[in-house]
Structure formats: structure tokens, C-alpha cells
Scaffold this active site. Structure first.
Site, mmCIF file in Angstrom:
data_model
loop_
_atom_site.group_PDB
_atom_site.id
_atom_site.type_symbol
_atom_site.label_atom_id
_atom_site.label_comp_id
_atom_site.label_asym_id
_atom_site.label_seq_id
_atom_site.Cartn_x
_atom_site.Cartn_y
_atom_site.Cartn_z
ATOM 1 C CG HIS A 103 -74.991 -14.878 3.287
ATOM 2 N ND1 HIS A 103 -75.733 -13.749 3.790
ATOM 3 C CD2 HIS A 103 -75.113 -15.568 3.528
ATOM 4 C CE1 HIS A 103 -74.991 -14.414 4.420
ATOM 5 N NE2 HIS A 103 -74.677 -15.517 4.908
ATOM 6 C CB CYS A 143 -110.969 -8.898 -20.295
ATOM 7 S SG CYS A 143 -111.152 -8.122 -21.347
#
Length: 816
Positions: A429, A768
């Protein structure tokens, strides 16, 4: 006429009947009517229509009384809200129930055993279904009550009275006021649905979208033992699973994430109603559902989402409740069921062209950790609230700290700067409501109410991955907005460096051409944390544990981390496959280049059991690392686990966009040995489209690039190590750090030479390393050299794309 009925069976209604039977009932009817033939199991039953609710108010003559009670309503005054809500509920419950309405309900309930084939006085769930429920921009879920395991006509009628009254729970009144709904424009329908005995098995929630990032291509499932209320309310830390939708639909088994929850309690039925009991140690140490169940739920979630999306004419992610039956008397032991489905109301409303990121600019003393909900940051004064009876003590802008929340807490949740709970999983919730309200929330801290003090000023950060942090003090942070519309195309592929799987769902939504570097090291270090050889040798180590205290401690730590696995090497394979898979799924179908493990000996030694296997080296940076490990007989079995993980990600998950990259490959002969070793473990170059790249990070890689190109399918320049080895310095040494610079002419010449040679050989080459992320001029230099791709840190992808697009325009390079 349907509109005059008090009772409608689920197979008589569909999604078009929301005004008559509410969102919950309409959806149940829609699924039973339209999706049963597609294999989706939904327990049958009937709806008590909104006409019945209106009839009750009219016959009892209480509508004017309700209006009077609410005439001076103030939802910001908790006491005022509580008093008026109670008065209205009492009025409805005590109203005289019309006999003809009662007779209609009793008749339908008694027909269930003949019409639907259930036993007499069957147990049912009696659920509220509001007629304004589950609108695209507002979820009324949890605002009204549900009553489970109801048996017998008197109990059914009593539960219906309570459901009608629950249209005026405090949270429902407050929510309608906030959303601008008139209290008399929303009506209540009721679902009477055959119970699934999940108290003997398990239940939970599934979303057809990632609840945190809004990533659309996964189903996120949570589950625990017993009734689903504990998962929904956050009373347990549930198991969780991710399934990748595109390859699932191709018949693959892409469970790209599994996390074992603690599941300390489960809710079961007793003769006196429901109660929580402790789970056993065995239950806590295994998943509440098996892989087949996970895949079945994911398949159903896709079917449900596709159906509702087609019906709506636009993407419609769904919030689904599921239950597994463990009884077998009437619905079948072990069968899975969908018991509810409604639209997801947070990410479905998000502007996908604007990405908002929160960045913490400083760090304070860490007070608490938990599971992050969302990616926001909030701060304020702590207010620890232990009971809903004390919510009137909460003030706007404070940090709500509590054990767990339920719908009764929503009046104060909406004014909180952030929420911190002891219990709960990502579909509880507190998590669902905080997402809808747009406030940061950290769940499952276990001891937040003990650690944090009233009046303490804190910063709640959910911006650092799946782990949320509560820091002391009001720390400086900023909110960055990135407009993703209208970004220019480039011929040079703009890729991304990724290491943390938890961030991949977000980073994958940044426009790019894939991943140029996915590092295995973070996955092994953070998710696995155990030296692979210690897992390979686990049984041998167990035998030695009785006589060697050091080994006994290693075995104890392995047992603790791998408690869901009898076969310990499967733990390594699964965790690595799922980490790689999550990254590959986030960027699918674009290429994701995964670099094989590149730990140094001192880094491997820090893993559990590592000191049993790792030698001491004077300079680990240029020692036993990368390719030299993989074919070495001392490490080869460990490398085999990596290969099996990659095979699982490519073949079982269907993520064939994964390419493999070999780091620190010193010689051409070494490259050939690695390719052969991979083949021994089933990872075959060229098979199923597998390409194998090599890092170009040693001068020998550049000098012999033409020969390396005969072995490998592509290259990726590692400018960090290439700079270190070209300039002959240790990049970790502060003494020579001032010399370290990728822009040094010697380094640039080697890079230019590598690009030229590799392109001449017809192979792909990218970069990279860190340099193009740090220096825009370096990225421009690479474009001038004709590099195929540039892989960047996530935070530099957009700005570098713009820079490269401008550079290509000047050079006359077409993006097509």
C-alpha cells in the site's frame, strides 16, 4: 433490461458496464467473457449492481441524512473526517435492508453451487466495486472494504451491508474530495466471487510495467504465502520477480530477476476469521511460487494488458492481483487465478518525452537503508506515527515514519514530504500510494521507527538505485529535466556504459543505440559476493569445515547468501544471468556488449572464499586478470560458470542482442585459447548469432590489430588501460596521476591507428573508455577518425549526441 437488475453474473457484464457494476466487477466480467478462451483463469461469481445501492438509500430514506452529516466536512481535519465518516457508515449499516434486495442476493448466492458448479454454502469473497473506480488518472483501489472467506447466506448479507457502508470510509471520503468527485456521483457495486484458498498456498500482485521506472517491457510480480492482504498492505517483505515481455511472447523463459523475500508471516483462515501465523524457516528460504508459476502469471499479464490496450486504442498497463489455490475441493489444487485487474494509474499518465532525474549533490551521515520506491528525493522533519489513531498529530511537509500503512493513512500520506516504513514490498500500500502521490518512499527498513527520532531533520533519497537511503540533515539536491523529443540522429552510434542492473530500466529509456560496455564485476561483487571457485568446491569445503575454522566461516556465509539454492553453482549462474539479462532487456533489441569478468587478484580475494584461491601480486593491475584467467586450469571451472550464465541469458531468456567481449587479451594466441575455452562450455562464436569482441586496451592490441581481427568480430577501445600502458604509469597511483591523460598525443595516435587498421579489415570498432564522457573534444576527435560507436556514461549521452551531431554536420557526414 440490464439496468433494472440487482444481480448480474460476471459473464453477463464487461468493461463497458463500469457505471452499473464498478471497475472491479466490470473487469472480472470482461476477463471471464473475453479471456477465458485464452487460458486466463478467473474465479466466477456475480455482481450486486449500483442499482441495489441506490435502492437501499432510497428505501431507507437516508440520503438527506448523509448530506447533512457531510455538510461541514473538512478532510484536512483528521478528527472532523473521522467523526463524519463513522456517522455515515453507522447510518448505512443500521438502515433497514429491503427484503426484495435481500432475497435477490440470497437467491444468487444459492444458485452458485448449481449454476457454477460449486458446493452448497460455498466460501466467497465479498468485494466492494465503486462505479468511479480505476479511472486512468485515479485509482480508487483499496478505498472500500473486502471481506474474505464468507460462508452462508446470513454472513453474505452482513458482508454486503458493510461493503455498502465502506463507500464512506475515511480514506474514500478524503480521496473523492481530493480528486473532485461528488460523494453522490459515486455508487457502490459488490462482487460476490468464489474464494481461492491461497491461505494453503500463495498470492500477490503483478504489474505489466515496472512500477519504479515505468519501463514497459517487463512484468513485475510480487508474492508471499497465504492471503494477499499481507502483500497489499506491506505486512511482509515478499518475493519478487521480473519477466521480459518481448521474448516471453516468443516462447522463451525470460525471468530476468528473482529476489527472495523474508516472508516472516502468512495470513490464514481460522474458525474465528483470519489471522497471521509465522512461516517456517523452510518457507522463508524458498520462493513462494516456482518458475512455471511466474511465467504463467507473466503470460496472463501480457494477455490482459494486450486486451485492454486494444480495447482502449492505446497502451494500457495493468495492476493485477493473483492467487494460487491450495485446497482443491472446488477450484483445483495448485491452480493459479487472477482475482482482480485494473489500470495502472501512475506511469500510464507520465509524459514519456520528458525524463526527470533527481541528483543528490552532497552526502550526510547514513541513518537507515531500505527499498527505494520511485527515484525522487524528499526532506523534512521526522514524525514517527505508530498507530492510525495518532495520525492527527502529523503535519504537512513532515517525513512520515511508521511500521506500515493501509488506506486509513491516506489523509496524511498525501501531505507528507516522504514516507519511511519498517515493512513492505514494492507492491504494498505505501509503495503504490506514494507513487500515485509523487512522493519518495522507502519501505522494508525493518527498524525505521526505532532509528529515526521525532523532530529529526533528514533527507530521504530514492535516487541511488533500488536501495533507498535516509541521511541526517537537509542535503542539497537538484532536479534535472531532459526533453527526449527531437534529438538528432548520428551516423556514429551513441551507446552507453552500464554496470548496475537496477538502473538499467531507467537508463534504457534514454535514447541511445545500445550498450557498449556492460560490466560483470558489479553483478558478481554486489549480487553474488562469493568467489566462483568457492561455489564450485562447496562440497569439498563443507567436508573441511569441521577441522578448519576459516573454511567453516566461508561455508556459513555461502549458506546464508544461497539459502534458496541446493546447488550452489546454480546460484552464481542465475544471479549473473539475471543481472546481465536485466541490462540486455532494458536496451533490447539494440546490441549489449557484455565484458567478461575483469577482476584483479586483490579484488577477487575480497569476495567470500576469495583468499583461499587468489595469489598475492605486487602489481595486480598488470597481473593475472582478464583473458589469462579464462583458459588457466586453476580458474577455468569458474570461467565456465560465466559462460553458462551468458548462455542462459541468450538462449533461455532469448536475449540474443548480447555480445561477449574479452578484456585484457595480451596476445593473438591467447585470444584463440579463450575462444576455444568458451566453446568447451557451450558458448560458441557464430552460433545463434553470437559475436565475440575484444578490448583494445594494450599496445599489442593496436600493433597487431590486423591479426586480432582474424580472431574477433569487433573491437572496443579501453582508453583507461591503453593510456596507462602507453604512458607506463599506474592509474591508481596519486604520485603520477598528473601525467595520466587520454588526450596525450601518443595515446591518440594509437587510437587513430587502431581505428584505421580495424576498419580496413572490415571489423567494427568502438570505444568504451572514460575519455569521450569527460572531454567533448575527444569525442569529436574519434568522429574525425571514423569510429563506429562511442559508449558513454549515462549522464553524458544526450549532450554528447548533440555535440557529435553538430560535428558530423560540419564534416558533411550523413546520419543515414
Amino acid at each position: 433490461m440490464k439496468d433494472n437488475n440487482f444481480i448480474l453474473w460476471f459473464d453477463e457484464i464487461g468493461i463497458e458496464d463500469v457505471p452499473l457494476v464498478g471497475g472491479k466487477n466490470a473487469s472480472l466480467g470482461e476477463m471471464i467473457r473475453e479471456l477465458k478462451d485464452k487460458g486466463v483463469n478467473v474465479p466466477n461469481g456475480f455482481a450486486i449492481t449500483a442499482n441495489a445501492y441506490k435502492y437501499l438509500l432510497k428505501k431507507a430514506g437516508i440520503e438527506d441524512d448523509i448530506r447533512k452529516i457531510l455538510s461541514d466536512l473538512d478532510t484536512h481535519d483528521v478528527n472532523n473526517l473521522r467523526e463524519r465518516g463513522q456517522k455515515v457508515r453507522d447510518l448505512i449499516i443500521n438502515a433497514e435492508f429491503p427484503e426484495d434486495l435481500k432475497d435477490a442476493i440470497v437467491k444468487a448466492y444459492e444458485e452458485m453451487h448449481t449454476k457454477l458448479g460449486y458446493e452448497k454454502d460455498t466460501d466467497v469473497a465479498v468485494r466492494s466495486s465503486a462505479t468511479a473506480e480505476d479511472l486512468p488518472d485515479a485509482s480508487f483501489a483499496g478505498q472500500q472494504e473486502t471481506y474474505l472467506h464468507i460462508r452462508g447466506v446470513d454472513s453474505v448479507i452482513e458482508a454486503c451491508k458493510k461493503c455498502f457502508a465502506s463507500l464512506f470510509t475515511d480514506r474514500a471520503i478524503s480521496y473523492r474530495e481530493d480528486k473532485g468527485f461528488d460523494h453522490f456521483d459515486v455508487y457502490l457495486s459488490i462482487a460476490v466471487q468464489k474464494m481461492v484458498r491461497s491461505d494453503f498456498a500463495s498470492s500477490g500482485v503483478a504489474f505489466s510495467i515496472d512500477t519504479e521506472s515505468g519501463f514497459r517491457d517487463v512484468v513485475f510480480i510480487t508474492g508471499s504465502y497465504g492471503l494477499g492482504e499481507n502483500v497489499v498492505k506491506g505486512a511482509v517483505n515478499p518475493d519478487s520477480f521480473y519477466v521480459f515481455k518481448p521474448t516471453l511472447k516468443k516462447g522463451k523463459k525470460p525471468i530476468i530477476g528473482k529476489k527472495l523475500g523474508t516472508k516472516k508471516i502468512k495470513m490464514v483462515y481460522t474458525d474465528n476469521g483470519v489471522k497471521n501465523i509465522d512461516t517456517t524457516e523452510e518457507e522463508r528460504n524458498r520462493f513462494c511460487i516456482n518458475d512455471d508459476d511466474v511465467l504463467k502469471l507473466a503470460e496472463w499479464a501480457c494477455i490482459i494488458e494486450d486486451h485492454y490496450s486494444k480495447k482502449a486504442g492505446s497502451f494500457k498497463p495493468m495492476d493485477i492481483e493473483w492467487a494460487k489455490d491450495g485446497d482443491g475441493v472446488s477450484v483445483g489444487t495448485g491452480k493459479m487465478f487472477i482475482v482482480q485487474a485494473r489500470p495502472e494509474t501512475v506511469h500510464s499518465q507520465r509524459d514519456v518525452n520528458v525524463m526527470k532525474t533527481y541528483v543528490l549533490k552532497e552526502r550526510g551521515r547514513l541513518l537507515l537503508k531500505g527499498q527505494a520506491v520511485g527515484e525522487m528525493i524528499g526532506q523534512g522533519e521526522v514524525n514517527v506515527i505508530h498507530s492510525a489513531d495518532d495520525i492527527h498529530k502529523f503535519k504537512k511537509g513532515q517525513i512520515l515514519v511508521t511500521d506500515m500503512t493501509d488506506p486509513d493513512w491516506e489523509p496524511i500520506m498525501k501531505i507528507a514530504a516522504a514516507i519511511v516504513t519498517n515493512k513492505g514490498g514494492r507492491t504494498c500500500h505505501a509503495a503504490i500510494v506514494s507513487r500515485e502521490l509523487g512522493i519518495p518512499c522507502i519501505i522494508g527498513t525493518e527498524n525505521g521507527t526505532e532509528v529515526l527520532r521525532n523532530g529529526q531533520k533528514v533527507t530521504v533519497s530514492c535516487s541511488e538505485g533500488e536501495v533507498g537511503h535516509v541521511y541526517e540533515g537537509l542535503l542539497d539536491f537538484e532536479i534535472k529535466k531532459i526533453n527526449l523529443e527531437g534529438l538528432p540522429k548520428t551516423k556514429t552510434k551513441i551507446m552507453m556504459n552500464v554496470g548496475i542492473p537496477e538502473k538499467a530500466f531507467v537508463e534504457g529509456q534514454i535514447p541511445c543505440d545500445g550498450v557498449g560496455l556492460a560490466r560483470e564485476e558489479f553483478i558478481i561483487n554486489s549480487y553474488i559476493g562469493i568467489h566462483p571457485l568457492a561455489l564450485v568446491d562447496y562440497e569439498k569445503l563443507k567436508k573441511k569445515a569441521d577441522v578448519d575454522e576459516k573454511i567453516a566461516e566461508v561455508v556459513r556465509k555461502i549458506d546464508e547468501k544461497t539459502k534458496a539454492y541446493e546447488n550452489k553453482v546454480e546460484f552464481f549462474i542465475d544471479e549473473l544471468a539475471q543481472g546481465i539479462g536485466r541490462i540486455a532487456a532494458s536496451f533490447y533489441p539494440n546490441d549489449v556488449i557484455v565484458r567478461l569478468s575483469d577482476f584483479k587478484t586483490n579484488e577477487y580475494a575480497n569476495l567470500i572464499g576469495g583468499q583461499l584461491y587468489e595469489p598475492e601480486e605486487n602489481n595486480a593491475m598488470i597481473g593475472w586478470r582478464g583473458a589469462s584467467r579464462y583458459y588457466d586450469e586453476n580458474f577455468k571451472p569458474a570461467f565456465g560458470l560465466e559462460c553458462k550464465a551468458l548462455l542462459k541469458a541468450r538462449n533461455e531468456f532469448g536475449l540474443t542482442n548480447i555480445k561477449v567481449m574479452v578484456p585484457f587479451c595480451r596476445t593473438v594466441e591467447e585470444g584463440k585459447k579463450v575462444i576455444e575455452t568458451m566453446k568447451e562450455f557451450g558458448l560458441v562464436q557464430g552460433e545463434n548469432g553470437l559475436e565475440v569482441y575484444v578490448m583494445c586496451e594494450i599496445p599489442s592490441n593496436v600493433i597487431l590489430a590486423d591479426q586480432f581481427a582474424e580472431v574477433f568480430d569487433g573491437f572496443s577501445i579501453g582508453s583507461n588501460d591503453l593510456t596507462q600502458l602507453t604512458l607506463g604509469l599506474d592509474r591508481d597511483s596519486e604520485l603520477v596521476a598528473h601525467i595520466y591523460d587520454e588526450r596525450n598525443e601518443a595515446v591518440k595516435r594509437l587510437i587513430a591507428q587502431a581505428i584505421k587498421t580495424v576498419k580496413k579489415k572490415g571489423r567494427k570498432i568502438g570505444i568504451c573508455g572514460q575519455a569521450p564522457s569527460d572531454y567533448e573534444e575527444f569525442a569529436e576527435f574519434l568522429v574525425e577518425c571514423g569510429i563506429d560507436s562511442i559508449s558513454l556514461n549515462p549522464d553524458t549521452v544526450i549532450k554528447t549526441r548533440l555535440k557529435i551531431a553538430e560535428k558530423e554536420r560540419i564534416l558533411g557526414i550523413s546520419p543515414e
